[in-house]
Design an enzyme around this catalytic site. Sequence first.
Site, PDB file in Angstrom:
ATOM      1  N   ASP A  91      -0.191   5.590   5.027  1.00 53.80           N
ATOM      2  CA  ASP A  91       0.136   4.157   5.001  1.00 53.80           C
ATOM      3  C   ASP A  91      -0.758   3.355   5.948  1.00 53.80           C
ATOM      4  OD1 ASP A  91       1.976   4.734   3.059  1.00 53.80           O
ATOM      5  OD2 ASP A  91       3.650   3.695   4.025  1.00 53.80           O
ATOM      6  N   HIS A 124       1.439   4.470   0.142  1.00 51.92           N
ATOM      7  CA  HIS A 124       0.645   3.259  -0.123  1.00 51.92           C
ATOM      8  C   HIS A 124      -0.825   3.571  -0.420  1.00 51.92           C
ATOM      9  CE1 HIS A 124       3.450  -0.148   0.605  1.00 51.92           C
ATOM     10  NE2 HIS A 124       4.160   0.850   1.096  1.00 51.92           N
TER      11      HIS A 124
END
Length: 312
Positions: A91, A124
């Site tokens: 992330d 992500h």
Amino acid sequence: MDSQPVDVDNIIDRLLEVRGSKPGQQVDLEENEIRYLCSKARSIFIKQPILLELEAPIKICGDIHGQYYDLLRLFEYGGFPPESNYLFLGDYVDRGKQSLETICLLLAYKIKYPENFFILRGNHECASINRIYGFYDECKRRYNIKLWKTFTDCFNCLPIAAIIDEKIFCMHGGLSPDLNSMEQIRRVMRPTDIPDVGLLCDLLWSDPDKDIVGWSENDRGVSFTFGPDVVNRFLQKQDMELICRAHQVVEDGYEFFSKRQLVTLFSAPNYCGEFDNAGAMMSVDESLLCSFQILKPAQKSLPRQAGGRKKK
């Protein structure tokens, strides 16, 4: 793609030049330099295992989410590479304002110190997610959509998990009901997207939940939650001592679960400007003693040291 010679040291120097500047100042690298970082780092990720086997001492960091100036603060406290070995848990992009600087510095360090600097994949680092939560828009605004696709090719080759000295199991999200042996992770072929279900999805998406036994559905609408009993059984079966993961904002930057058998790390203080959370980095020494360095959300604070737990 790598036709023009690119100087990684020079890229790192320019990315670090903004230290001490007012947070938010951008570093605009040339597009060909960023393409080089993606391509070169991708080739290193592919050569190295998808399940990393690392040795302490090492410093472990959780989510960064484009908070570039907080990433620089982490390095100021922990020592800029190669002063310390690092493992990041994913992330890097989305939500914060400077995903590009953040991921470029991490890729540059990976290229410069391939055996001392490691970054795992977060949920992500996936096109369907970072298309929505900010990274695509940042790439499009500052460069072009084609560059975003180049990052996707790189992210699809990131390692998924790491084991430190055979005792600390690290990933972005958590455990999976499908995970019975480490060999299953080693068998995952790259490049790969993150599927909607299954082992790879769970390792990047699942969450612990102290109030349940076994497995339950996840409020995120993806993957599962797992109880302390799952953690305990897994560690006993694998002869490990600790699970280290990220993926959730925690107020103090780190939070233990299941009698200190699992720790959540989150390294983006004052997350999105909306949470008053601290950020933390976990230092693992040669004897596997874990201690924490805390980044307070207030801007000009000094790190405070928190005591850790002794491992065998």
